[in-house]
Design a protein around this motif. Structure first.
Motif, mmCIF file in Angstrom:
data_model
loop_
_atom_site.group_PDB
_atom_site.id
_atom_site.type_symbol
_atom_site.label_atom_id
_atom_site.label_comp_id
_atom_site.label_asym_id
_atom_site.label_seq_id
_atom_site.Cartn_x
_atom_site.Cartn_y
_atom_site.Cartn_z
ATOM 1 N N ILE A 108 0.841 -1.201 0.000
ATOM 2 C CA ILE A 108 0.000 0.000 0.000
ATOM 3 C C ILE A 108 0.877 1.253 0.000
ATOM 4 N N MET A 109 2.015 1.194 0.721
ATOM 5 C CA MET A 109 2.952 2.320 0.712
ATOM 6 C C MET A 109 3.533 2.534 -0.679
ATOM 7 N N PHE A 110 3.838 1.432 -1.373
ATOM 8 C CA PHE A 110 4.437 1.519 -2.701
ATOM 9 C C PHE A 110 3.432 1.934 -3.774
ATOM 10 N N PHE A 111 2.240 1.317 -3.744
ATOM 11 C CA PHE A 111 1.278 1.487 -4.834
ATOM 12 C C PHE A 111 0.080 2.362 -4.476
ATOM 13 N N TYR A 113 -3.480 3.575 -2.377
ATOM 14 C CA TYR A 113 -4.739 2.962 -2.010
ATOM 15 C C TYR A 113 -5.566 2.553 -3.224
ATOM 16 N N GLY A 114 -4.996 2.632 -4.405
ATOM 17 C CA GLY A 114 -5.696 2.215 -5.615
ATOM 18 C C GLY A 114 -5.773 0.707 -5.729
ATOM 19 N N ILE A 115 -6.180 0.258 -6.904
ATOM 20 C CA ILE A 115 -6.441 -1.165 -7.117
ATOM 21 C C ILE A 115 -5.169 -2.001 -7.108
ATOM 22 N N TRP A 116 -4.025 -1.415 -7.519
ATOM 23 C CA TRP A 116 -2.842 -2.237 -7.753
ATOM 24 C C TRP A 116 -2.192 -2.762 -6.478
ATOM 25 N N SER A 117 -2.326 -2.075 -5.390
ATOM 26 C CA SER A 117 -1.782 -2.615 -4.135
ATOM 27 C C SER A 117 -2.519 -3.885 -3.738
ATOM 28 N N LYS A 118 -3.836 -3.915 -3.955
ATOM 29 C CA LYS A 118 -4.621 -5.111 -3.652
ATOM 30 C C LYS A 118 -4.355 -6.224 -4.655
ATOM 31 N N VAL A 119 -4.129 -5.856 -5.907
ATOM 32 C CA VAL A 119 -3.814 -6.855 -6.936
ATOM 33 C C VAL A 119 -2.503 -7.563 -6.605
ATOM 34 N N VAL A 120 -1.511 -6.796 -6.152
ATOM 35 C CA VAL A 120 -0.216 -7.386 -5.806
ATOM 36 C C VAL A 120 -0.369 -8.380 -4.651
ATOM 37 N N VAL A 121 -1.168 -8.034 -3.658
ATOM 38 C CA VAL A 121 -1.424 -8.953 -2.544
ATOM 39 C C VAL A 121 -2.082 -10.233 -3.061
ATOM 40 N N THR A 122 -3.058 -10.088 -3.945
ATOM 41 C CA THR A 122 -3.751 -11.244 -4.509
ATOM 42 C C THR A 122 -2.804 -12.115 -5.321
ATOM 43 N N VAL A 123 -1.944 -11.481 -6.119
ATOM 44 C CA VAL A 123 -0.972 -12.238 -6.927
ATOM 45 C C VAL A 123 -0.018 -13.002 -6.019
ATOM 46 N N LEU A 124 0.444 -12.362 -4.964
ATOM 47 C CA LEU A 124 1.385 -13.012 -4.057
ATOM 48 C C LEU A 124 0.791 -14.277 -3.449
ATOM 49 N N ILE A 125 -0.514 -14.267 -3.182
ATOM 50 C CA ILE A 125 -1.169 -15.425 -2.571
ATOM 51 C C ILE A 125 -1.478 -16.500 -3.602
ATOM 52 N N THR A 126 -1.916 -16.105 -4.796
ATOM 53 C CA THR A 126 -2.392 -17.078 -5.787
ATOM 54 C C THR A 126 -1.291 -17.605 -6.697
ATOM 55 N N PHE A 127 -0.181 -16.893 -6.789
ATOM 56 C CA PHE A 127 0.907 -17.284 -7.686
ATOM 57 C C PHE A 127 1.502 -18.636 -7.298
ATOM 58 N N PHE A 128 1.651 -18.882 -6.025
ATOM 59 C CA PHE A 128 2.335 -20.086 -5.537
ATOM 60 C C PHE A 128 1.649 -21.391 -5.949
ATOM 61 N N PRO A 129 0.356 -21.593 -5.645
ATOM 62 C CA PRO A 129 -0.250 -22.886 -5.999
ATOM 63 C C PRO A 129 -0.278 -23.150 -7.496
ATOM 64 N N ILE A 130 -0.467 -22.097 -8.301
ATOM 65 C CA ILE A 130 -0.491 -22.291 -9.752
ATOM 66 C C ILE A 130 0.882 -22.701 -10.257
ATOM 67 N N THR A 131 1.911 -22.004 -9.810
ATOM 68 C CA THR A 131 3.273 -22.284 -10.278
ATOM 69 C C THR A 131 3.742 -23.666 -9.853
ATOM 70 N N VAL A 132 3.620 -23.965 -8.577
ATOM 71 C CA VAL A 132 4.140 -25.228 -8.049
ATOM 72 C C VAL A 132 3.385 -26.426 -8.620
ATOM 73 N N ASN A 133 2.063 -26.342 -8.680
ATOM 74 C CA ASN A 133 1.290 -27.463 -9.200
ATOM 75 C C ASN A 133 1.547 -27.690 -10.686
ATOM 76 N N THR A 134 1.633 -26.620 -11.463
ATOM 77 C CA THR A 134 1.922 -26.769 -12.890
ATOM 78 C C THR A 134 3.310 -27.346 -13.105
ATOM 79 N N PHE A 135 4.274 -26.859 -12.343
ATOM 80 C CA PHE A 135 5.634 -27.369 -12.454
ATOM 81 C C PHE A 135 5.699 -28.854 -12.101
ATOM 82 N N ASP A 136 5.046 -29.242 -11.013
ATOM 83 C CA ASP A 136 5.032 -30.650 -10.623
ATOM 84 C C ASP A 136 4.375 -31.506 -11.698
#
Length: 247
Positions: A108-111, A113-136
């Motif tokens: 929020i400090m970086f981006f 109170y607009g949409i992108w600070s929340k998008v980054v939080v969402t990406v950080l949470i959702t990126f892991f299961p997609i990447t790891v499962n696809t790689f496996d």
């Protein structure tokens, strides 16, 4: 309907216990009954559906889209390159070691109170299961099939498209089903910590007004969004893997 009968009975039972416990305690501002939440939701339906749901949906969908593109791309790169695997796989794992709620204020400090600070939080949470499962999934393709393709004159591209990708599909969808539910959590966390609109923001605002039923109302809607997204992924999975449904 019979298939989901036991689950429906359990949900009804739990809501019944919640209703009884809430009326026994009689603290509607802190512990509202489900009936009170339903009534408050109906009273706030226009505000929730038209003012606060669209910003939250935008965060969820944009975050998921970015996670899918970056996650699949990185998984493919790591699967075809051992150097990339050694370089990035530990970073992907370590990204989950830091609590997201601790990083959200920094975003929020970086981006702002607009949409992108929340998008980054969402990406950080959702990126892991997609990447790891696809790689496996890419790495778990049958060694015998790969060797058979080579003996039949198949190229690395043929092996990747005809052996590794079909092998990775079930894993990808498993990761995506986890990611869509986590995306709702990510969007809500971001909005709780700093936003001007959204279901998470509305819930936090109602908490400051000690309106317990109104705090739960957007949470119910968030849960419904997560369920709908999960079911959409299930439908997409069945349509794109018809061969699996015939087994």
């Amino acid at each position: 309907m019979k298939k989901y009968g036991p689950a429906i009975l359990i949900v009804v039972f739990l809501f019944g216990v919640w209703e009884l416990a809430s009326r026994t305690v009689n603290l509607p501002f802190i512990f509202p009954p489900p009936s009170g939440v339903a009534i408050r939701f109906w009273e706030l339906r226009e505000t929730l559906l038209f003012d606060h749901l669209p910003p939250t949906l935008a965060i969820i969908l944009i975050g998921l889209a970015i996670s899918i593109v970056l996650g699949v791309a990185l998984a493919v790169w790591m699967a075809v390159s051992e150097t990339a695997e050694r370089a990035f796989y530990p970073l992907v794992i370590s990204s989950q070691m830091i609590p997201t709620i601790a990083l959200a204020p920094i975003f929020i400090m970086f981006f702002g109170y607009g949409i992108w600070s929340k998008v980054v939080v969402t990406v950080l949470i959702t990126f892991f299961p997609i990447t790891v499962n696809t790689f496996d999934g890419l790495k778990s393709s049958s060694k015998e099939l790969r060797e058979l393709m080579l003996t039949m004159g198949g190229t690395k591209k043929d092996i990747f498209l005809k052996v590794q990708v079909p092998s990775a599909k079930p894993h990808f969808y498993s990761g995506l089903k986890v990611a869509v539910t986590l995306s709702v959590i990510g969007a809500a966390i971001g909005e709780w910590l700093g936003a001007q609109a959204g279901l998470g923001y509305f819930s936090r605002r109602m908490m400051t007004q000690f309106d317990g039923a109104a705090v739960f109302a957007p949470i119910v809607l968030l849960s419904a969004v997560g369920i709908v997204l999960f079911l959409l992924v299930k439908v997409l999975e069945k349509r794109s893997m018809k061969w699996r449904n015939k087994e």
